[in-house]
Design a protein around this motif. Sequence first.
Motif, short mmCIF file in Angstrom:
data_model
loop_
_atom_site.label_atom_id
_atom_site.label_comp_id
_atom_site.label_asym_id
_atom_site.label_seq_id
_atom_site.Cartn_x
_atom_site.Cartn_y
_atom_site.Cartn_z
N GLU A 146 0.81 -1.23 0.00
CA GLU A 146 0.00 0.00 0.00
C GLU A 146 0.84 1.27 0.00
O GLU A 146 0.33 2.37 -0.23
CB GLU A 146 -0.98 0.02 1.18
N LEU A 147 2.14 1.14 0.24
CA LEU A 147 3.02 2.32 0.20
C LEU A 147 3.65 2.53 -1.18
O LEU A 147 4.50 3.43 -1.34
CB LEU A 147 4.14 2.17 1.23
N GLU A 148 3.25 1.75 -2.17
CA GLU A 148 3.89 1.80 -3.49
C GLU A 148 3.89 3.22 -4.08
O GLU A 148 4.92 3.69 -4.57
CB GLU A 148 3.19 0.83 -4.44
N ALA A 149 2.77 3.90 -4.02
CA ALA A 149 2.68 5.24 -4.61
C ALA A 149 3.63 6.22 -3.91
O ALA A 149 4.31 7.03 -4.57
CB ALA A 149 1.25 5.77 -4.54
N GLN A 153 7.11 8.08 -5.53
CA GLN A 153 7.37 9.53 -5.48
C GLN A 153 8.79 9.80 -4.98
O GLN A 153 9.50 10.67 -5.51
CB GLN A 153 6.35 10.21 -4.56
N VAL A 154 9.22 9.04 -3.97
CA VAL A 154 10.58 9.20 -3.44
C VAL A 154 11.61 8.82 -4.50
O VAL A 154 12.60 9.52 -4.72
CB VAL A 154 10.78 8.34 -2.17
N ILE A 155 11.37 7.68 -5.17
CA ILE A 155 12.28 7.22 -6.21
C ILE A 155 12.41 8.27 -7.32
O ILE A 155 13.52 8.58 -7.78
CB ILE A 155 11.80 5.87 -6.78
N ALA A 160 16.29 7.77 -8.73
CA ALA A 160 16.93 6.48 -8.49
C ALA A 160 16.62 5.52 -9.64
O ALA A 160 15.57 5.60 -10.28
CB ALA A 160 16.45 5.89 -7.17
N GLU A 161 17.55 4.61 -9.90
CA GLU A 161 17.38 3.61 -10.94
C GLU A 161 16.95 2.29 -10.31
O GLU A 161 17.60 1.79 -9.39
CB GLU A 161 18.70 3.41 -11.69
N ALA A 188 13.68 10.75 3.32
CA ALA A 188 12.33 10.51 2.80
C ALA A 188 11.82 9.13 3.21
O ALA A 188 10.64 8.97 3.56
CB ALA A 188 12.33 10.65 1.29
N ILE A 189 12.70 8.14 3.19
CA ILE A 189 12.30 6.79 3.58
C ILE A 189 11.97 6.74 5.07
O ILE A 189 10.96 6.15 5.49
CB ILE A 189 13.41 5.78 3.24
#
Length: 203
Positions: A146-149, A153-155, A160-161, A188-189
Motif C-alpha cells: 500500500e506504500l507503493e505510490a 514519489q521518493v524514487i 533512483a534507478e 524521505a524513507i
Amino acid sequence: MAAYFSPVDRFEYEIEVKKSRFIATAIPLSSTDALYQLQSEMQRLHPKASHHCLAYILGAPQAPKAAGSSDDGEPSGTAGKPMLNILMHKNLGDIGVVVTRYFGGTKLGAGGLIRAYGASVSELSEHLPTIECAPKIECQIRYPYELEADIQQVIAAVAAEELSASYTEIVDKTLLVELAQLETFKVAILALEYRGVALTLDA
C-alpha cells in the motif's frame, strides 16, 4: 567518491606497434554479457587476428561493482591487466574494451606487449567521447504494497534507478541511488517509517 566517465557509444581506435595492429573497441557497459558479445563479434569480423583481449569496469573505477580482464592467449598479465590499469588510471567506468591484435611478424616480448596493450587503451581513451557519471550506491528497500505510490514519489524525486523488484504482500526493491542524493533518499524513507509502517533501508 568522485565522478567518473563512461563511453557515450561504441568507439574504435587503432594503433600500430612494430607492424602489429592493435584495434581497441570500447562500449558502454552495464553487464559483462555485452562485452563477451563484443569479443565474439570481433572474432567474427577479424578471423585472422591472433588475439582479442578484454578488460572491463562496472560502476565507478574508484570502487567498482565488478572489474576484470582476459589475456586471450597472450602471456599471462601482458594484455588484460595493463588494459584494466589504464581504464582505472583514466577514471573510466561502466566500460568494456576489446583489443584485437594482428601479429606483424616481430615478437614484442612481455614488456613490449604490456606497453603496446596499455598504449592501445590509453590512445583510445584520449579520443573516446564520454559522459560524466555520478557515483551511485545500491540500496534495498522493503515495504507493504500500500506504500507503493509514496515510494515511487521518493524514487522519482531522487532519480533512483530500479534494478529489480519483487511484489508480494511485501515489496522488495533494489535501487541505484546517486551518492549525492543518498541522504535525501534516507530522510524521505525514514519519514515513511514514522507513519507506523515497517520499512528497512540497507545501503
